[in-house]
Every structure is written in structure tokens, then in C-alpha cells.
Design a protein around this motif. Structure first.
Motif, mmCIF file in Angstrom:
data_model
loop_
_atom_site.group_PDB
_atom_site.id
_atom_site.type_symbol
_atom_site.label_atom_id
_atom_site.label_comp_id
_atom_site.label_asym_id
_atom_site.label_seq_id
_atom_site.Cartn_x
_atom_site.Cartn_y
_atom_site.Cartn_z
ATOM 1 N N ILE A 290 14.027 37.668 142.936
ATOM 2 C CA ILE A 290 14.373 37.158 144.261
ATOM 3 C C ILE A 290 14.238 35.650 144.212
ATOM 4 N N ARG A 291 15.317 34.950 144.582
ATOM 5 C CA ARG A 291 15.308 33.486 144.526
ATOM 6 C C ARG A 291 15.698 32.961 145.907
ATOM 7 N N LEU A 292 14.921 31.958 146.417
ATOM 8 C CA LEU A 292 15.201 31.277 147.673
ATOM 9 C C LEU A 292 15.764 29.908 147.332
ATOM 10 N N LEU A 293 17.024 29.635 147.762
ATOM 11 C CA LEU A 293 17.733 28.431 147.359
ATOM 12 C C LEU A 293 18.198 27.675 148.582
ATOM 13 N N LYS A 294 18.090 26.349 148.509
ATOM 14 C CA LYS A 294 18.711 25.465 149.505
ATOM 15 C C LYS A 294 19.663 24.590 148.744
ATOM 16 N N THR B 181 21.401 23.660 145.849
ATOM 17 C CA THR B 181 21.125 23.959 144.438
ATOM 18 C C THR B 181 19.651 23.874 144.108
ATOM 19 N N VAL B 182 18.830 23.656 145.148
ATOM 20 C CA VAL B 182 17.388 23.488 144.902
ATOM 21 C C VAL B 182 16.686 24.836 145.049
ATOM 22 N N LEU B 183 15.893 25.213 144.039
ATOM 23 C CA LEU B 183 15.099 26.448 144.087
ATOM 24 C C LEU B 183 13.826 26.199 144.902
ATOM 25 N N LEU B 184 13.713 26.961 146.023
ATOM 26 C CA LEU B 184 12.531 26.781 146.875
ATOM 27 C C LEU B 184 11.392 27.703 146.470
ATOM 28 N N GLN B 185 11.652 28.995 146.257
ATOM 29 C CA GLN B 185 10.620 29.957 145.871
ATOM 30 C C GLN B 185 11.250 30.979 144.954
ATOM 31 N N GLU B 186 10.437 31.699 144.169
ATOM 32 C CA GLU B 186 10.947 32.704 143.250
ATOM 33 C C GLU B 186 9.886 33.774 143.063
ATOM 34 N N THR B 187 10.332 35.066 143.055
ATOM 35 C CA THR B 187 9.411 36.166 142.807
ATOM 36 C C THR B 187 10.210 37.334 142.273
ATOM 37 N N THR B 188 9.512 38.415 141.832
ATOM 38 C CA THR B 188 10.170 39.611 141.312
ATOM 39 C C THR B 188 9.609 40.834 142.003
ATOM 40 N N VAL B 189 10.442 41.886 142.177
ATOM 41 C CA VAL B 189 10.020 43.160 142.750
ATOM 42 C C VAL B 189 10.675 44.269 141.954
ATOM 43 N N LYS B 190 10.122 45.486 142.154
ATOM 44 C CA LYS B 190 10.728 46.672 141.544
ATOM 45 C C LYS B 190 10.835 47.727 142.626
ATOM 46 N N THR B 191 12.055 48.274 142.812
ATOM 47 C CA THR B 191 12.254 49.285 143.842
ATOM 48 C C THR B 191 11.639 50.596 143.403
ATOM 49 N N ASN B 192 11.395 51.472 144.406
ATOM 50 C CA ASN B 192 10.818 52.783 144.128
ATOM 51 C C ASN B 192 11.879 53.709 143.564
ATOM 52 N N GLY B 193 11.486 54.852 143.047
ATOM 53 C CA GLY B 193 12.435 55.828 142.504
ATOM 54 C C GLY B 193 12.356 55.891 141.001
ATOM 55 N N THR B 194 13.154 56.831 140.406
ATOM 56 C CA THR B 194 13.067 57.081 138.967
ATOM 57 C C THR B 194 14.328 56.742 138.224
ATOM 58 N N GLY B 195 15.405 56.451 138.921
ATOM 59 C CA GLY B 195 16.642 56.170 138.185
ATOM 60 C C GLY B 195 17.702 55.561 139.068
ATOM 61 N N ARG B 196 18.787 55.252 138.474
ATOM 62 C CA ARG B 196 19.890 54.627 139.182
ATOM 63 C C ARG B 196 20.651 55.680 139.987
ATOM 64 N N VAL B 197 20.903 55.371 141.222
ATOM 65 C CA VAL B 197 21.590 56.300 142.124
ATOM 66 C C VAL B 197 23.032 55.846 142.301
ATOM 67 N N ARG B 198 23.893 56.808 142.235
ATOM 68 C CA ARG B 198 25.322 56.495 142.392
ATOM 69 C C ARG B 198 25.656 56.502 143.870
ATOM 70 N N LEU B 199 26.028 55.381 144.437
ATOM 71 C CA LEU B 199 26.317 55.279 145.858
ATOM 72 C C LEU B 199 27.776 55.643 146.111
ATOM 73 N N PRO B 200 28.068 56.341 147.270
ATOM 74 C CA PRO B 200 29.474 56.658 147.600
ATOM 75 C C PRO B 200 30.205 55.394 148.009
ATOM 76 N N PRO B 201 31.489 55.480 148.033
ATOM 77 C CA PRO B 201 32.250 54.281 148.443
ATOM 78 C C PRO B 201 31.872 53.868 149.840
ATOM 79 N N PRO B 202 31.820 52.616 150.090
ATOM 80 C CA PRO B 202 31.421 52.154 151.413
ATOM 81 C C PRO B 202 32.438 52.546 152.469
ATOM 82 N N GLY B 203 31.884 52.962 153.673
ATOM 83 C CA GLY B 203 32.744 53.325 154.786
ATOM 84 C C GLY B 203 32.403 52.497 156.000
#
Length: 1256
Positions: free
Chosen positions: A1088-1092, A1094-1116
Motif C-alpha cells: 500500500i503506497r500513499l502518493l502526492k 510523485t512524492v511517496l508519503l507513506q508505505e506499508t504491506t498487508v495480506k488478505t485473509n483466505g487460502t487462495g485466489r478467487v475467480r471473480l465473475p464479470p462485473p455487473g
């Protein structure tokens, strides 16, 4: 004094050096010694037939001493005597003679003298008188019976054989029983038995005199004497007559230092008594004793002052007899100055002093080597005798001799041997060479140089350069060779040389001196005064020479103070002495002793322990005859003041019969007084005690005295506090304070109670009771009575009592106070006045007025509920009072009642209103930065309007040195809650003040400071937090106070999977506080990057919950933003409708603020006090005087309107309108004040009417 001692000290040290004495350390040439008599027989020697004759004579000397004896001045050789055995001791002049018959000792009686000689002279012993005594025998004699008539005197003679040793005489009978002696029967010093007068009981035939000879250890007895007493019917009285001595006076010689015995024995009938007198002065009581029934006077240790007359006086009823002893005190010779043996060097002058004293004056003669000087050849007479001294000038070794000085008178003889030894010896230093001396600065060092030689060597001290050290006045020599150095300095350290020389040689030694730093106490203990039971700390800090072993010890009163191992009384550590639990035994002088092996310094401090006095040790009662007047005198011994003067004594008493273990004070007397006469009460069992008091308080009481009882008496006091009051309308209760038992004056007491109506002259009704009250029944309501209460006991009545007026029971008042005026003083204060009530309608004692008032409503809105009442009690003599702390612009109801002891009367009622006042301060003022030049201000109205709000006054003052002027804005809209300030200087801070106004003017201001400038150069997000699910992540931050709003981008970039599509960046506002990113893949890491731009204001990393990649349906369309917004609006409207329906159903009709007030606990029920306006806030006032709004959150957390939170807790921009019935219309917007302060997160966008951040 110190200067004198400084110069006298060398002389004292050197006085032994005026004469030569060969020390033991001297190891020079062989030294000879003149003969010296070391042991000899006593001057008088008595031998008995069975004894051997042993004469002693021992002497020392080099060369060996030779002995010879003389007897009666003629040369005597014991081993040449016939028929005797002689034992001669080797190297000794002593000998023993044993004979072969019992009379051999008679041959050797005489005066003996021993002479001991060697090459240096002859010593001589004193004269030894040898006396031989045979076995004692009583001479044969015929003892005739002694016949005497009863009442006459008689003397039974003893006359024992003579002896050279004192005898012991006893008178016994044939049964070996001692003859009883008393004033009538006495044995004299001569052994005779004297009877002052005889009785028939003295008739015995076996009076036997026994003589004990200690020398021969034998007892012999005289022939028995038969005493025959003739009885008579008429014993003739006669005056005293002395039996011993027989003449009128006698002269005696007493020897100085010896005892004196005087005796007087008298006869007569009745038996005389003996007295002793000394006309010339008093008897020396410490040395005089009287023995033998006062017949013998013993005077010990006779001195010249005892010379004179002594008289004995014998007396009975018929007369007296006397004898005068004239005592002359004489003395055997004794030494004033005894000649002493000395060593001399060649050329010196020898002087031997021989000075004696005695009475009569002794004759002094000199001998040289045992030969009288008169018998010496004239050619050898180098000496001269002058004033009792033998003087030889310019002595030489050949003048060595032993001299004898002999002094004699008729009482004794003195002899002294003293030699003159002329020696010639080389000089030698007896002090070890290369000795090291240690001393400290400022002290005096002594460098030893003990020398010996004959002639006496000369001594000088030199430095390492060979120069004399005596040029410095601090250096001073002693005649014994010692060198003293006073006021030592550090540069005195070094080598010093002692040189000794005489006419035979010259010797030298070296002495090493090291000067160390002196021990000094830098901080010593300080004298102090401490209270008993406390603790004291003494401090001692000292400096030492680092090369010396050091110690700090403590002393108390000169004795070493050791820390006890099993007690916590003393604590000694690091130069501190701590004494815990101080007692009076701990006081004294405490000293700190800092010491090394070279010096000791001491610092003293005095500790005084103070406290309350000790107990009075003893009480004494006297003048008991005064008890009839109820008085006694009490005396006591002073108490220990414990170092604080006694200020007074407290005298207490206890009655063990009436009040055991309870003490009462009788008074106090000054501390310098130890007795007083006490005024007592009748019939009290008094036991006294006395307590001393000083400035630290009272001490322990004394032991209790003995008990005294005062007689009974009629009462002296009547009860006090007599009252008559009814507890019913038809009675009167008469009460009084009962008399103390100590005022009863008898074992029991009663009370005579009398009463009658006031103003009548009729008879008194009375009743005698024991309890301290009486109830009089059947009285009229509130009628005055005259009352008297008198004390009575078994001895009579008390004094005539005073008349007290009491009243029968009261009824409720019938009077209704008439209000005169209510005057408005200010918006919160009024003055209430009324007319006094008619006393006749009070039906009792008017106790005062009870004024009750309560808040009814604001003048803008009315209240249907009764509010909490406030009561004010006014004294009976007052007809006005001030009511303050009222709410401005309000209506009040008031009731006024008179009351008595029975209760309240009927009320007078009225109402009044308070005028409009200035409002309180606005409740909140928040600053929100819009840009570098604009601020959005929003606030909440005051808690207390105190009238009708007419608007607000806003002031803006730039802070700094720019000289900008203050800006003011009159905001005439009272419903205004938000104001935008533009054209502000981004580089300045401002002070904002906001005041609400009524027609009375502006009220108290609320103040905030702030500005548009960014506090830091970089946007501050604080602590960024993230929350994740399977397909979303929420990023939250906290905007910093004073930070202007700005826009920036948030970019979610997947990590580790290059094939995954990147999520486009999203534009977010700084004041938004949080952002939610959807459409994330489960179990995936994102950066996750916070930018103004071209200037980088803050930076961090996260990991979502779950066990694998989910296939999303086409957007409606369901994922489109417009659809989500539409659904959210529908849900919001449904929720609002549900809430309104619920309110309508619970209220039974249209919702109104008025009804809301009636369902809440009104804060106006609180007493109105002069406190903050928040005290008077109610739900109605909140609705009337403060705009509010409530925005339900999307998560459904809706607070019910009947909850504990007041609507006043909400803030933000409010637009409120009221219907005629007081119900509100319009819509609430904004947030709670708590949220405005940063309490809850929000995902809504920032707007002027929905602020998410403030600058305060």
C-alpha cells in the motif's frame, strides 16, 4: 601557661641527668659496684630458750663483698664461739647459732652490727639489739584471802612476770570462765582487777589472773585469790575516788605516729561514770575511741597537735573526782632528706644531704666506710661537713667511698648508707642507630639519643650538611640527649645526626624523621537537643594521611562506644552514629575520635534528651485536722524535669466509691511549688495524684496517695439549665441538668420541684423526685409557669433556687405571614420582604420563617412538572432575605410560613420572574483548515441562554510582532453555527474569541488559537492502521491538529504475482481519515503506497485473509457506485421511518420537546446555588437553548432518544425550527462533539457541514 610548660618540660626531663647512673644497656668496660646492704635483721630481736639465734646481713657489690660483725662495738666472730653450732651462708654475712642447752642465748645478748666491704668501700647495717628471754614463771607467793564489806572498793592484783614482748592478761575462775566486766568491775592496763564497789554476788574464792606470753606461746596463771564479801544491811553512799591513777595529775610522753592510751578507774557508791575532757580544744573525733566502759581513751596516730592536757572526770550523785594527764608529744628521728648514692665523673663536686627531724633534736654523725669521721687521719679529710651535708670537691676515682649518716635521740636511731662512686667511662650512644621516627604535621617530634659516659658526654644534633639544627627556634635539645622539634612541617622530613663526645672518644648515630599529614576532622558532630523517643544522627568526616592506617570511633562521656550486635539502639557506619529511640539515659557528651598510630583528634558534641517530666515520686498529706473544714494540705517531691523546666503541676483526684478509675482535676499550681492546701467537697472519698507538665506535655502521674474522706454536709448547689417545655399541647416537662455526684455532699440526693402559673401569687405546687425530670399534666396550651428546682439530701436543703419561666406545650401556628415586596436586584438575585406575624397567633415561641421556592419555567417555555424545592430558614427577628443563584429569565413560585417548636403554619404564596441576563459561553469552538488562507469555524450554542439569543460576536487577533489589528464580526443570526474566515495569513497564528449575545449584551467568551499554516513540512498521518478481510482492506489514519486538508492517491500493488492486474490508484482527502479498497484477492500480499503527485508519503504491506485466489465473475451493475449509493439511500430512509414510527407509538401522538421534557429527569430539580450554569441545565433548557442534531450511522448504531445522553451532547452545524407547540422540525446534521474531537472514525467525505477535523 603553655609557654611556661614549653620551657619547663626539658628541665623536668633532664633532672635525673644531674647525676651519673650506669644504665643496664651500657656494655663498655667492666664496671665495679660499691657494697650496698640489701637485707638485715630488725633493730630489736627477742629470742627464747628454744629458739635459734639468726642474724641477717645481705649485701651486693662488685667485686665480691666481705662481711664482718661487731657485738657491743667489739669484733665478733661467731664461728669461734664455744659450745655452739654456726651456719654461715655463702656470699652472705648472715649466720645462725644453735646451742646445746636452754640458756645458751643468754651468752649472746648485746648490740650487733654488720659491715660489708669490697675495694670501693664499706657499708654498715643498723644496730641490732638481741635480747634473750627465759621461760616465764610466776614468783612463789602466798595469796591471802581478801575480806571486804559489801559496798566497799577493792583491787585484786595480778603482777605478771616482766617480758620483752607485750602480754595479754585475762581474769577467769576455776571453770575457765571470764570474769564479767562492766562499769563496776574493770581490769586495768596493768592487769589488776578493780571493783568500784563489791556486792555479795562477788563473793568467790577463785579469781585467777592468766598471763599469755605470745613469744613463748605459753599461758601461766597466778594463784587463785579468795574474795570474801561481808554482807551489810546499810551500804554507805560515797563520792567517787580514783583508784588509778592515784594522784591528781601525771605527765606522759607520747611518741609521734604511735597510739596514746590514757586510763582512769574510780571507786564509789553508786558506781561512778567517767568523762574525758580536753581543756585546750576539742577531741580529734576521727582518731579517738573510748573503751572499757569509757574508762580508757585511745588516741591513734599521735601528732604534735595532740600535745597538751587531758582530763578524766569520775562522777556520781554525791560528787566527783578528777585526774589531769599532761601529754608531751615527742618523736623518734625521721628523714627530711635521706642521702642517696650517686655516680660522679672526675672533677665534679659530690654532695650528700642528711637532714633529719625528731623530738628532742637528733644528734647526727657521719662515718666513711664505717669509721667515724672523727677517727679518720687528718690527711684523708678532703671532705667538709656543712649544714648536715657531706661535701667533696674535685673528686677523683680514688675518692670512691661508702658513707653513713646516723641520727639518734632517746627514742630511736636512723642510719643511711650512701656511696660516692667516681667513674671514668668512654662515651656511648645507647639509642639504636638508623632509627626511623614518624610524626604528623603540627605536632612535636622527639628524636632520642641516650648517651652515657664519665665524664658526661656532650651531645649535639647536626643536619646532613653537618650544621647544627638549633639555629631554627623550633628545634630544642634536652640534657638527656633528646632532640625536640615542635610545629612539625612537611619539609622537616630527613636525616638527623646525634654526636656524643667526652675526653675519651666521639660517637655518632643517624635518626630518620618522616612527617606525615595530620589527621583533621572536617565535619564533626554538632550539639543538639532531641525529644525522647526520636532519633539523632551524629556525623564525623575526617582526612588522614593515605599511608597510615586510619579509624573513626565514637565515645560517650570518655568511654568507647561499641555498636551492640543484638540491639538496634546504635548504628555506626561511614562516619555516622545513629541513636534510635532516644531515652534520657542516652544524653551526654558524644565525641568522634579520628586516629592513626601517630595522632588522635577528637570532636565533641553534647546531646540533651528532652521530653515530658518524670513522675512525681512521692505524695504526702498533712493538716488532716482541716478535713472538718473540707480542706487538706498536699505536698509532693519535685519531678525530674527532663531538661525542660516544669511549668505547672496538675492535681487530680479519684473517688473509688462513686467513680472508680476516673480522675478529675482539682486545679494546677506553678512548677516551682511543691505543696498546696486543697479546697474539697463534702462527702468525697479523695485519692490524689499529681502530674508534672512542661512544654513537651504532661508526664506520668504520681503514685496515688492514701484516701481521705470528707464529712457529709447539706447541698451547696442547685441544678442548672432548668427548663419547662411541653411535648404535648396539654403538658409541661420540667427538666434540669442533674447535679454531679461530687456536689451531692452525701451518699444520695433528691430534687424538690415547685411550679405555679406566672403572675399568680398562689401556693406553689411541689413534688420531690430522684430523676432529673418531672411531667406536669393537664395544662393549658402555651401557658407560662414559674419553676424552681432545689437540691436536698440527708443533711438538709440546698440554697434557695432561682425562679425560671417555662411554658406548657405549643400548638401549630395559625398566623400566615403577609408578603410586603419582592425586589429584583439583578438577573439572578431578589430581595423578599414580609410583615411580622401576630405573636398571639403563633401558639408558641416563634422560631422563625420557612421560605420555600422552586423554578417553574423559563419565560420562553413553561414546565408542567413540579420541580425540586429549595428551603430557606430565616430567624424570627428577621423579616427579609435575599435569594441568589436564581436562573435569569425564569419564573419562580414562593411560599412563606411561620413556624414554632410544634411545626409550620399556613403559607403565603406568590410568584415572581427574573429578568433577562447575558448568556454563558458557547459550548464548543472548532477550527477546520480549508486552505492556506481560509478557516472554517463551527460551534455549539451556550448551555445557558439566560434570555433570547440575538447573535454572536467573533473576534480574530493575529499573534506575533506584525502589528496587525484585531478583526471583529457581529453575527446577527442566533441560529448560525458555522462561519468561514478567508484571506488569512498562512504564516500567522490567530486567537479567536466567540461570544453569544442577548439584549443585555455579550456573555462570556470561548477562546481558541490556531491558523492555516501546516505545522510540519511533510503531511503527518500519525500511526496508519489496516484491517483486512478476504477481498478488502481498510486503511485508517489520524489527521494531525492544524494540518490543512489536501488530496493524495492510495495505490494497492500485489506482490509476488506479476500476472495479477494492478489496481488503479484512488484519490482520497486527508481529512477523510480512512479508505476501503475492495476487489482484492484472498491470501495475497499487497503493498500500500500513499502518493502526492510523485512524492511517496507513506508505505506499508498487508495480506488478505483466505487460502487462495478467487475467480471473480464479470462485473455487473451491482458493483457500480451509483447502484450501491441508491441502495444505501433506501436503507437509510427505511431506518428513519422505523425510528419515527417507534417514537410516535411510544408517545401516543406528535413528538414535542415539551413532552420530552416531562419524561426526563429535570436538572432544575437541583438546588439553585451560586455555581456554574451547568448546574441548572434541564432537558427542556437543552432543547430551548441549544441546537442539536443526530445523524444515524450506516451500521445501525442508533441511540434511543430516551437514553442517558442529552441532546446537548451533540454538536456540529444545526438548523432547527420550532412549531408553536414547541416541537422541532427540520433535519439534524453534523456529529457529536465527541466525534468532532476525534472520537470515532468516518468514511464520509469532508464538507463544510460535516467536518471531520478541527484545529483547536
Amino acid at each position: 601557661m603553655a609557654v611556661a610548660l614549653r620551657y619547663l618540660w626539658p628541665l623536668l626531663l633532664c633532672s635525673p641527668c644531674l647525676f651519673i647512673q650506669i644504665p643496664d644497656e651500657y656494655e663498655g668496660q667492666h664496671v665495679m659496684e660499691p657494697p650496698v646492704i640489701t637485707e638485715q635483721s630488725p633493730r630489736r630481736l627477742v629470742v627464747f630458750p628454744t629458739d635459734e639465734i639468726s642474724l641477717k646481713c645481705e649485701a651486693s657489690g662488685k667485686p665480691e663483698v666481705l662481711f664482718r660483725w661487731t657485738r657491743d662495738g667489739i669484733h665478733f666472730k661467731p664461728n669461734e664461739e664455744l659450745d655452739v653450732t654456726v651456719k654461715q651462708a655463702p656470699h652472705s654475712g648472715s649466720f645462725t647459732i644453735a646451742g646445746n642447752n636452754s640458756n645458751f642465748a643468754q651468752r649472746f645478748q648485746g648490740t650487733y652490727r654488720c659491715f660489708a666491704s669490697n675495694g670501693l668501700g664499706t657499708a654498715m647495717s643498723h644496730e641490732i639489739q638481741l635480747m634473750a628471754e627465759g621461760a616465764p614463771k610466776w614468783p612463789k607467793e602466798t595469796v591471802k584471802p581478801v575480806e571486804v564489806e559489801e559496798g566497799e572498793s577493792v583491787i585484786l592484783p595480778c603482777h605478771p612476770p616482766p617480758s620483752a614482748e607485750p602480754l595479754r592478761i585475762y581474769w577467769m575462775n576455776s571453770k575457765i570462765m571470764h570474769i564479767k566486766q562492766d562499769e563496776r568491775v574493770t581490769m586495768g592496763q596493768n592487769g589488776n582487777l578493780y571493783f568500784a564497789n563489791v556486792l555479795t554476788s562477788d563473793n568467790h574464792s577463785d579469781y585467777i589472773c592468766h598471763a599469755h606470753f605470745p613469744g613463748t606461746r605459753t599461758i601461766i596463771q597466778k594463784e587463785p585469790i579468795d574474795l570474801r564479801v561481808k554482807a551489810t544491811n546499810s551500804m554507805i553512799d560515797r563520792k567517787p575516788r580514783l583508784l588509778f591513777p592515784t594522784n591528781a595529775s601525771s605527765h606522759l610522753v607520747a611518741l609521734q605516729g604511735q597510739p596514746l592510751v590514757l586510763e582512769c578507774i574510780a571507786e564509789g557508791f553508786p558506781t561512778p561514770t567517767i568523762k574525758w575532757l580536753r581543756p585546750s580544744g576539742p577531741m580529734p573525733a576521727d582518731r579517738v575511741t573510748y573503751q572499757n566502759h569509757n574508762k580508757t581513751l585511745h588516741l591513734l596516730n599521735v601528732g604534735e597537735e595532740d600535745d597538751g592536757e587531758y582530763r578524766c572526770l569520775a562522777e556520781n550523785s554525791l560528787g566527783s573526782d578528777r585526774h589531769a594527764y599532761y601529754v608531751t608529744v615527742e618523736a623518734a628521728p625521721y628523714w627530711l632528706h635521706k642521702p642517696q648514692s650517686r655516680l660522679y665523673g672526675p672533677g665534679e663536686t659530690a654532695r650528700l644531704d642528711c637532714q633529719v627531724q625528731g623530738r628532742p633534736e637528733p644528734e647526727v654523725t657521719w662515718r666513711i666506710n664505717g669509721i667515724p669521721v672523727e677517727e679518720l687521719p687528718a690527711k684523708d679529710q678532703k671532705y667538709r661537713i656543712q649544714h648536715g651535708a657531706l661535701i667533696l670537691s674535685n673528686v677523683q676515682p680514688s675518692d670512691t667511698m661508702v658513707t653513713q649518716c646516723e641520727a639518734r635521740n632517746r627514742h630511736g636511731l636512723l642510719l643511711a648508707n650512701a656511696y660516692i662512686y667516681v667513674v671514668q667511662l668512654p662515651a656511648k650512644i645507647l639509642t639504636p642507630d638508623n632509627e626511623t621516627y614518624l610524626a604528623v604535621e603540627g605536632s612535636t617530634a622527639y628524636l632520642l639519643c641516650k648517651v652515657f659516659g664519665a665524664p658526661v658526654p656532650s651531645v649535639q644534633w647536626l643536619d646532613k650538611e653537618g650544621k647544627t639544627v638549633l639555629q631554627d627556634e623550633r628545634f630544642f635539645p634536652y640534657t638527656n640527649g633528646t632532640l625536640g622539634i615542635r610545629d612539625l612541617q612537611a619539609n622537616d622530613t630527613g636525616h638527623y645526626f646525634c654526636q656524643a663526645a667526652n675526653d675519651q672518644n666521639n660517637v655518632t648515630i643517624v635518626a630518620n624523621l618522616q612527617v606525615k599529614d595530620a589527621t583533621r576532622i572536617t565535619q564533626g558532630p554538632q550539639s543538639t537537643i532531641k525529644k525522647k523517643g526520636s532519633r539523632v544522627t551524629f556525623t564525623c568526616q575526617a582526612t588522614f594521611d593515605p599511608s597510615l592506617q586510619q579509624s573513626i570511633t565514637w565515645r560517650r562521656d570518655g568511654r568507647s562506644l561499641q555498636e551492640p550486635g543484638d540491639s538496634d539502639k546504635y548504628f555506626i557506619e561511614d562516619g555516622h552514629l545513629v541513636i534510635h529511640s532516644l531515652d534520657y539515659s542516652d544524653q551526654g557528651n558524644y565525641s568522634c575520635v579520628a586516629s592513626t598510630k601517630l595522632d588522635v583528634v577528637e570532636s565533641r558534641a553534647e546531646l540533651q534528651v528532652v521530653g515530658s517530666p518524670g513522675p512525681v515520686p512521692q505524695l504526702e498529706l498533712s493538716d488532716r485536722h482541716l478535713l472538718k473544714q473540707s480542706q487538706v494540705r498536699l505536698s509532693w517531691s519535685p519531678a525530674d524535669d527532663h531538661n525542660a523546666p516544669i511549668e505547672k503541676y496538675d492535681i487530680e483526684f479519684e473517688d473509688k466509691e462513686m467513680a472508680p478509675e476516673k480522675w478529675y482535676s482539682l486545679g494546677k499550681v506553678p512548677g516551682n511549688q511543691t505543696s498546696t492546701t486543697l479546697k474539697l467537697s463534702p462527702y468525697v472519698h479523695y485519692t490524689f495524684r499529681v502530674t508534672a507538665i512542661n512544654k513537651y506535655g504532661p508526664g506520668e502521674p504520681s503514685p496515688a496517695s492514701e484516701t481521705v474522706v470528707t464529712p457529709e454536709a447539706a447541698p451547696e448547689k442547685n441544678p442548672v439549665d432548668v427548663k419547662g417545655e411541653g411535648n404535648e399541647t396539654n403538658n409541661m416537662v420540667i427538666t434540669w441538668k442533674p447535679l454531679r455526684w461530687m456536689d451531692w455532699n452525701a451518699p444520695q440526693v433528691q430534687y424538690r420541684v415547685q411550679w405555679r402559673p406566672q403572675g399568680t401569687r398562689g401556693a406553689w405546687q411541689e413534688q420531690i423526685v430522684s430523676d432529673p425530670f418531672l411531667v406536669v399534666s393537664n395544662t393549658s396550651t402555651f401557658v407560662p409557669y414559674e419553676i424552681k428546682v432545689q437540691t436536698i439530701n440527708s443533711q438538709g436543703k440546698g440554697p434557695e433556687p432561682q425562679v425560671t419561666v417555662g411554658y406548657s406545650g405549643e400548638d401549630y401556628p395559625q398566623a400566615k405571614p403577609k408578603l410586603e415586596d419582592i425586589k429584583i436586584l439583578n438577573a439572578s438575585t431578589v430581595l423578599v420582604k414580609w410583615w411580622p406575624v401576630d405573636p398571639a397567633q403563633v401558639k408558641g415561641h416563634l422560631r422563625g420563617y420557612n421560605l420555600t421556592y422552586w423554578w417553574v419555567s423559563s419565560q420562553r417555555r413553561h414546565n408542567k412538572r413540579h420541580i425540586h424545592e429549595t428551603h430557606v430558614v430565616v430567624p424570627a427577628n428577621t423579616t427579609s432575605t435575599v435569594l441568589d443563584g436564581l436562573r435569569p429569565y425564569s419564573s419562580y413560585r414562593l411560599e412563606l410560613r411561620a413556624f414554632n417548636s410544634r411545626g409550620l403554619g399556613p403559607p403565603s404564596e406568590t410568584t415572581f420572574s427574573t429578568p433577562e441576563g447575558v448568556p454563558g459561553p458557547p459550548e464548543a469552538l472548532h477550527l477546520e483548515c480549508q486552505s492556506n488562507t481560509s478557516l472554517l469555524l463551527h460551534w455549539q450554542p451556550p448551555f445557558s441562554h439566560n434570555g433570547v439569543l440575538t447573535g454572536y460576536v467573533l473576534s480574530c487577533l493575529p499573534l506575533g510582532d506584525g502589528g496587525e489589528e484585531q478583526l471583529s464580526f457581529n453575527l446577527s443570526d442566533p441560529e448560525l453555527r458555522v462561519y468561514n474566515l478567508t484571506n488569512l495569513n498562512p504564516h500567522l497564528q490567530y486567537r479567536f474569541q466567540l461570544q453569544a449575545t442577548t439584549k443585555q449584551g455579550p456573555g462570556e467568551a470561548i477562546t481558541r488559537e490556531g491558523g492555516t499554516r501546516t505545522l510540519t513540512g511533510i503531511a503527518d498521518f500519525g500511526n496508519i492502521s489496516t484491517t483486512v478481510g478476504e477481498n478488502y482492506s481498510v486503511v485508517s489514519w489520524f489527521p494531525k491538529e492544524g494540518q490543512c486538508n489536501f488530496g493524495f492517491q492510495i495505490l494497492f500493488k500485489p506482490l509476488g504475482d506479476e500476472k495479477m492486474d494492478a489496481i488503479p490508484p484512488q484519490y482520497v482527502n486527508y481529512n477523510q481519515r480512512s479508505y476501503t479498497q475492495w476487489d482484492l484477492q484472498p491470501g495475497t500480499n499487497y503493498q500500500i503506497r500513499l502518493l502526492k503527485e510523485t512524492v511517496l508519503l507513506q508505505e506499508t504491506t498487508v495480506k488478505t485473509n483466505g487460502t487462495g485466489r478467487v475467480r471473480l465473475p464479470p462485473p455487473g451493475f451491482t458493483t457500480e457506485g451509483w447502484f450501491i449509493g441508491f441502495v444505501s439511500a433506501i436503507i437509510l430512509l427505511l431506518l428513519i421511518l422505523l425510528i419515527l414510527c417507534f417514537i410516535k407509538r411510544s408517545k401516543g401522538g406528535k413528538y414535542s420537546v415539551k413532552d420530552k421534557e416531562d419524561t426526563q429527569v429535570d436538572s432544575e430539580a437541583r438546588p439553585m446555588k451560586d455555581e456554574t450554569f451547568g448546574e441548572y441545565r434541564s432537558l427542556e433548557s437543552d432543547n430551548e437553548e441549544k441546537a442539536f442534531s443526530s445523524q444515524p450511522s450506516l451500521n445501525g448504531d442508533i441511540k434511543p432518544l430516551g437514553s442517558d445522553d442529552s441532546l446537548a451532547d451533540y454538536g456540529g452545524s444545526v438548523d432547527v425550527q420550532f412549531n408553536e407547540d414547541g416541537s422541532f422540525i427540520g433535519q439534524y446534521s453534523g456529529k457529536k462533539e465527541k466525534e468532532a474531537a476525534g472520537g470515532n472514525d468516518s468514511s464520509g467525505a469532508a464538507s463544510p457541514i460535516n467536518p471531520t477535523g478541527t484545529l483547536e
